[in-house]
Design a protein around this motif. Structure first.
Motif, short mmCIF file in Angstrom:
data_model
loop_
_atom_site.label_atom_id
_atom_site.label_comp_id
_atom_site.label_asym_id
_atom_site.label_seq_id
_atom_site.Cartn_x
_atom_site.Cartn_y
_atom_site.Cartn_z
N THR A 1 0.85 -1.34 -0.07
CA THR A 1 0.06 -0.09 0.01
C THR A 1 0.94 1.09 0.08
OG1 THR A 1 -1.65 1.09 1.20
CG2 THR A 1 -0.12 -0.25 2.66
N ASP A 2 0.33 2.43 -0.58
CA ASP A 2 0.83 3.65 -0.46
C ASP A 2 0.22 4.79 0.29
OD1 ASP A 2 -1.17 3.73 -2.47
OD2 ASP A 2 -0.02 5.02 -3.82
N PRO A 3 -0.12 4.48 1.60
CA PRO A 3 -0.97 5.26 2.23
C PRO A 3 -1.01 7.05 2.25
CG PRO A 3 -0.09 3.84 3.74
CD PRO A 3 0.47 3.65 2.34
N ILE B 1 -5.22 8.24 1.43
CA ILE B 1 -6.45 8.26 2.32
C ILE B 1 -7.36 6.94 2.26
CG2 ILE B 1 -8.56 9.33 2.43
CD1 ILE B 1 -6.91 11.99 1.78
N ASP B 2 -7.57 6.54 0.75
CA ASP B 2 -8.23 5.37 0.74
C ASP B 2 -7.79 4.08 0.87
OD1 ASP B 2 -6.84 5.94 -1.87
OD2 ASP B 2 -8.05 4.35 -2.96
N ASP B 3 -6.32 4.05 0.84
CA ASP B 3 -5.47 3.05 1.65
C ASP B 3 -5.63 2.99 2.92
OD1 ASP B 3 -3.94 4.74 -0.57
OD2 ASP B 3 -2.93 2.86 -0.62
N ALA B 4 -5.82 3.87 3.71
CA ALA B 4 -5.90 3.93 5.10
C ALA B 4 -7.55 3.54 5.28
CB ALA B 4 -5.72 5.36 5.74
N GLY C 1 4.05 6.20 -3.98
CA GLY C 1 2.83 6.38 -4.91
C GLY C 1 1.99 7.63 -4.62
N ASN C 2 1.21 7.66 -3.70
CA ASN C 2 0.13 8.87 -3.26
C ASN C 2 1.25 9.71 -2.67
OD1 ASN C 2 -2.15 7.95 -4.08
ND2 ASN C 2 -2.48 6.70 -2.29
N ALA C 3 2.37 9.21 -2.15
CA ALA C 3 3.47 10.26 -1.61
C ALA C 3 4.81 9.56 -1.81
CB ALA C 3 3.14 10.52 -0.21
N ALA D 1 -2.60 -5.64 -3.27
CA ALA D 1 -1.83 -4.83 -3.85
C ALA D 1 -2.74 -3.58 -4.33
CB ALA D 1 -0.96 -5.20 -4.67
N VAL D 2 -2.53 -2.49 -3.46
CA VAL D 2 -3.34 -1.24 -3.94
C VAL D 2 -2.61 0.18 -4.11
CG1 VAL D 2 -5.46 -2.07 -2.57
CG2 VAL D 2 -3.80 -0.55 -1.45
N GLY D 3 -1.31 0.00 -4.55
CA GLY D 3 -0.31 0.96 -5.10
C GLY D 3 0.24 0.66 -6.37
N PRO D 4 1.48 1.42 -6.54
CA PRO D 4 2.18 0.78 -7.79
C PRO D 4 2.67 -0.49 -7.50
CG PRO D 4 2.68 3.12 -7.30
CD PRO D 4 1.60 2.76 -6.37
N ALA E 1 -4.08 5.36 -11.84
CA ALA E 1 -2.86 5.85 -11.39
C ALA E 1 -1.82 4.68 -10.71
CB ALA E 1 -3.24 6.87 -9.83
N ASN E 2 -2.34 3.56 -10.28
CA ASN E 2 -1.50 2.40 -9.58
C ASN E 2 -0.94 1.91 -10.96
OD1 ASN E 2 -2.22 3.15 -7.03
ND2 ASN E 2 -3.74 1.42 -7.13
N MET E 3 -1.52 1.83 -12.05
CA MET E 3 -0.84 1.34 -13.40
C MET E 3 0.18 2.16 -13.66
SD MET E 3 -2.38 -1.82 -13.54
CE MET E 3 -2.01 -1.78 -11.92
N HIS F 1 -11.93 3.28 -3.84
CA HIS F 1 -11.08 2.54 -4.71
C HIS F 1 -10.13 1.41 -3.93
CE1 HIS F 1 -11.05 5.54 -7.87
NE2 HIS F 1 -10.66 6.38 -7.23
N ASP F 2 -9.54 1.62 -3.09
CA ASP F 2 -8.52 0.77 -2.32
C ASP F 2 -9.60 -0.31 -1.38
OD1 ASP F 2 -6.50 1.52 -3.63
OD2 ASP F 2 -5.59 2.58 -1.82
N TYR F 3 -10.55 0.35 -0.64
CA TYR F 3 -11.37 -0.53 0.07
C TYR F 3 -12.16 -1.61 -0.89
CZ TYR F 3 -15.90 -2.13 1.77
OH TYR F 3 -16.97 -3.19 1.87
#
Ligand code: BDR
Ligand code: CA
Length: 325
Positions: free
Chosen positions: A16-18, A20-23, A45-47, A131-134, A177-179, A251-253
């Protein structure tokens, strides 16, 4: 009905790349009775990787103190590192809220991809990679030890888009975004001989946590509900600027929900390629199993299940019930 024991348990490594939706997806996993979180691996990713790792440690300290956190990739396999996107997830990657509690956890000594390899080897056939980031950490794990593909229970990915709701991308017109974050890694992950399910914009754009939904969680669902409300304020502003009347995409949820409630999703089977260069880098293209002409760039690769439909009400109800329980 299913229970919380034995064979129904899903042992997850959350990559994960937390975020917000990752969290939000993390909180769900810590509360769902059929999920056992065995580790969190961070990725850029997100940061930046420093920020996403700090956030993973914060989330684990606050909601799942026993869960190991390993630091992952700082950049994609081949592409240059992405530019920061503080206007989506905040400067701190979690909506710039005031943080409660102490962060007393430290990162695992292993790099994320080594943590994945060793944990999969220690629990053959049991680990789900969510897996919810790159997808960089998963690709590095495969490069390090290709045999893990046969030892993982399944891989569930948030990413991509197949055009079923008229959308091919969110970060570019052609890429989710993750792709887009690491298209080479995604193409490696979708080409490996393991069971992959892809939860992309086709279903996440259909699954909206409205302002009223989030407010009801805040009012009824304890610490976790309040936290989801607080972090989603920043994310919701971005969604409204992008044209949603209110609320946020789940998204990630949605990928976490798929693990425990796949009956709420319709999938299409077939090999998936990810374009790795050019103006459509990050575009996901599936050859449907029903297509019989030859397509050599797809035909040698395993089938993946791509989500093409969702019972969004059921998926949202699952979230609310899990947070309230
Ligand atoms: C995906 O991109 C990230 O910004 C979100 O956390 C999610 O994983 C949505 O396209
Ligand atoms: Ca993410």
């Amino acid at each position: 009905m299913h229970g919380g024991h034995g064979m129904t348990k899903h042992r997850i490594i959350y990559d994960t790349d937390p975020g917000i939706d990752d969290a939000i997806a993390f909180v769900f996993q810590t509360l769902h009775p059929d999920i056992e979180l065995v580790g969190v691996t961070s990725v850029f990713g997100n940061a930046s990787i420093d920020t996403t790792t700090t956030n993973a440690l914060y989330l684990a300290s606050r909601f799942a103190p026993h869960v190991l956190v390993a630091r992952g990739a700082a950049r994609p396999l081949r592409h240059p590192p992405p530019k920061p996107i503080p206007y989506i997830h905040g400067n701190d990657g979690l909506g710039d809220i005031e943080r409660l509690g102490r962060v007393d956890k430290q990162v695992d000594a292993r790099a994320a991809h080594r943590f994945i390899v060793e944990t999969v080897r220690a629990h053959p056939g049991e680990i789900t990679l969510l897996a919810v980031g790159p997808m960089t950490n998963l690709a590095l794990a495969l490069q390090d030890d290709p045999d893990i593909a046969g030892l993982v229970r399944e891989v569930v990915v948030m990413g991509g888009a197949f055009g079923f709701n008229g959308t091919l991308g969110n970060v570019t017109p052609a890429a989710e975004a993750n792709m887009h974050g690491d298209p080479d890694a995604a193409d490696i992950v979708f080409g490996a001989p393991w069971k992959v399910s892809i939860v992309g914009l086709d279903v996440t754009h259909e699954t909206i946590m409205t302002t009223a939904f989030l407010a009801s969680l805040r009012d009824s669902a304890s610490d976790a509900g309040g936290f989801v409300w607080d972090i989603s304020r920043f994310y919701e502003r971005f969604h409204v600027e992008e044209g949603l009347p209110g609320g946020i995409y789940a998204h990630d949820y949605s990928a976490a929900a798929f693990v425990v409630a796949r009956e709420s999703y319709t999938t299409r089977s077939g090999p998936v390629r990810v374009l790795t260069d050019g103006i459509a880098a990050g575009l996901t293209i599936q050859k449907p199993a029903s297509m019989h002409g030859s397509a050599p760039d797809w035909d040698t690769r395993p089938n993946c299940d791509a989500c093409i439909g969702v019972d969004a009400n059921a998926v949202l109800e699952l979230f609310a019930n899990t947070l309230r329980s």
